[in-house]
Design an enzyme around this catalytic site. Structure first.
Site, short mmCIF file in Angstrom:
data_model
loop_
_atom_site.label_atom_id
_atom_site.label_comp_id
_atom_site.label_asym_id
_atom_site.label_seq_id
_atom_site.Cartn_x
_atom_site.Cartn_y
_atom_site.Cartn_z
CE1 TYR A 59 -27.90 6.00 56.90
CE2 TYR A 59 -26.44 8.06 57.74
CZ TYR A 59 -27.07 6.47 57.96
OH TYR A 59 -26.47 5.33 58.19
CD GLN A 94 -31.66 -7.32 60.60
OE1 GLN A 94 -30.58 -7.15 60.74
NE2 GLN A 94 -32.22 -8.06 59.73
CG HIS A 112 -31.78 -1.54 62.04
ND1 HIS A 112 -30.62 -2.55 61.13
CD2 HIS A 112 -31.02 -2.01 63.28
CE1 HIS A 112 -30.25 -3.35 61.99
NE2 HIS A 112 -30.26 -3.52 63.47
N GLY A 180 -33.19 -12.69 53.66
CA GLY A 180 -32.75 -11.52 52.66
C GLY A 180 -31.51 -11.06 54.20
P1 OAD Z 1 -26.25 -7.84 54.67
O1 OAD Z 1 -26.10 -6.58 53.34
O2 OAD Z 1 -25.13 -7.77 55.81
O3 OAD Z 1 -27.47 -9.48 53.52
C1 OAD Z 1 -28.12 -9.37 52.94
C2 OAD Z 1 -28.04 -11.16 52.38
O4 OAD Z 1 -29.02 -10.57 50.93
C3 OAD Z 1 -27.31 -11.24 52.05
O5 OAD Z 1 -27.40 -12.93 52.95
C4 OAD Z 1 -27.54 -12.43 50.92
O6 OAD Z 1 -27.79 -13.28 50.19
C5 OAD Z 1 -29.40 -12.06 50.37
N1 OAD Z 1 -29.71 -11.70 49.43
C6 OAD Z 1 -29.46 -10.73 48.19
N2 OAD Z 1 -29.97 -11.12 47.26
C7 OAD Z 1 -30.82 -11.54 47.86
C8 OAD Z 1 -32.40 -11.44 47.30
N3 OAD Z 1 -32.70 -11.00 45.48
N4 OAD Z 1 -33.25 -12.23 47.86
C9 OAD Z 1 -33.00 -12.69 48.59
N5 OAD Z 1 -31.84 -12.41 49.83
C10 OAD Z 1 -31.12 -11.74 49.50
O7 OAD Z 1 -27.89 -7.36 54.98
P2 OAD Z 1 -28.29 -7.33 56.21
O8 OAD Z 1 -28.62 -8.68 57.08
O9 OAD Z 1 -30.05 -6.52 56.36
O10 OAD Z 1 -27.59 -1.44 59.64
O11 OAD Z 1 -27.63 -6.70 57.36
C11 OAD Z 1 -27.40 -6.03 58.74
C12 OAD Z 1 -27.40 -4.33 59.13
O12 OAD Z 1 -25.82 -4.06 58.42
C13 OAD Z 1 -28.47 -3.27 58.09
O13 OAD Z 1 -29.65 -3.23 58.49
C14 OAD Z 1 -27.16 -2.36 58.66
C15 OAD Z 1 -25.94 -3.11 58.30
O14 OAD Z 1 -25.23 -2.62 58.91
C16 OAD Z 1 -27.92 -0.74 60.21
O15 OAD Z 1 -27.46 0.45 59.29
C17 OAD Z 1 -28.02 -0.08 61.37
#
Ligand code: OAD
Length: 234
Positions: A59, A94, A112, A180
């Protein structure tokens, strides 16, 4: 283009993708953070119990990255949307960075947690602002009560924050827009399924999320390019 009617309440759910263009790596996909760190090894109560030094190292690394990051055009556009429709916008993220706030958003629900806050693992002291890095040789910080201080983050296996207000808002929104987020982490991944019978549902991101079939329309592209021209206010 998404039309926002005069009475419409808008629920926006952002994920790591909205901060990608600000230089903060996403969790999944190319360049994902967990390539270097296995998520269970650093983001769970078990990891904290087993190796708190490693958890704070991780972190601390993320704090440095977040402190160096600046909001991009998508964060700015969402702050401008808030300035236009006020409390009809519910911005739920998130993400644990503060880029929405840096862009000017004043009401952000961090389900989160927040990277730049710390709390005690033992006592009920309020989470407090803290951007320090605790890496060896710096010892794990301690509370006045003697308990270990931990990052104010919702780890795997823990309950996300502010779920009551989130579910209440999902009940009354007319528009749901996810930006995203890969649509695999619960409960956020199921928000769209919960609202789709009543609300218009949209997704923004370069790839289709795992839950894409639940959305009415997906705008494929980077958030910084799409979000600034996404909303048309009536
Ligand atoms: P992910 O890393 O799972 O997904 C990120 C998404 O962003 C993907 O679907 C990419 O296609 C998209 N992406 C990439 N570049 C982008 C851009 N320039 N514009 C828009 N989208 C883009 O992240 P989250 O879904 O946020 O939790 O993950 C959810 C949770 O998983 C997080 O909050 C974290 C993790 O474990 C905790 O830490 C509790």
């Amino acid at each position: 283009m998404i039309r926002v009617g005069k009475q419409n309440r808008v629920f926006i759910l952002t994920g790591a993708g909205v901060s990608a263009e600000s230089g903060i790596p996403t969790f999944r996909g190319a360049g994902g953070l967990w390539r270097n760190y296995r998520i269970e090894a650093v983001a769970s109560p078990e990891a904290w119990a087993r190796d708190p030094v490693l958890v704070w190292e991780f972190y601390s690394m993320r704090r440095k990255m977040a402190k160096a990051a600046r909001p991009n055009a998508a964060h700015v556009a969402l702050a401008e949307l808030e300035s236009k429709i006020g409390e009809r916008l519910f911005l739920c993220t998130q993400n644990v960075d503060n880029l929405h706030e840096q862009a000017g958003s004043t009401h952000v629900t961090h389900m989160h947690g927040e990277l730049l806050k710390t709390r005690c693992e033992r006592c009920l002291r309020e989470p407090f602002a803290d951007d320090a890095c605790y890496e060896p040789p710096v010892a794990i910080p301690r509370c006045e009560c003697g308990g270990k201080l931990r990052p104010h983050i919702c780890w795997f296996g823990e309950v996300p924050f502010k779920l009551d207000s989130i579910f209440a808002e999902l009940e009354r929104c007319a528009l749901f827009v996810a930006i995203g987020t890969s649509g695999v982490v619960e409960p956020a991944a199921s928000f769209v399924a919960q609202v789709r019978a009543r609300a218009r549902t949209y997704y923004v991101g370069p790839e289709l999320p795992a839950n894409h079939s639940a959305f009415e329309e997906c705008f494929q592209g980077e958030a910084g390019k799409i979000v600034p021209d996404l909303f048309r206010l009536d």
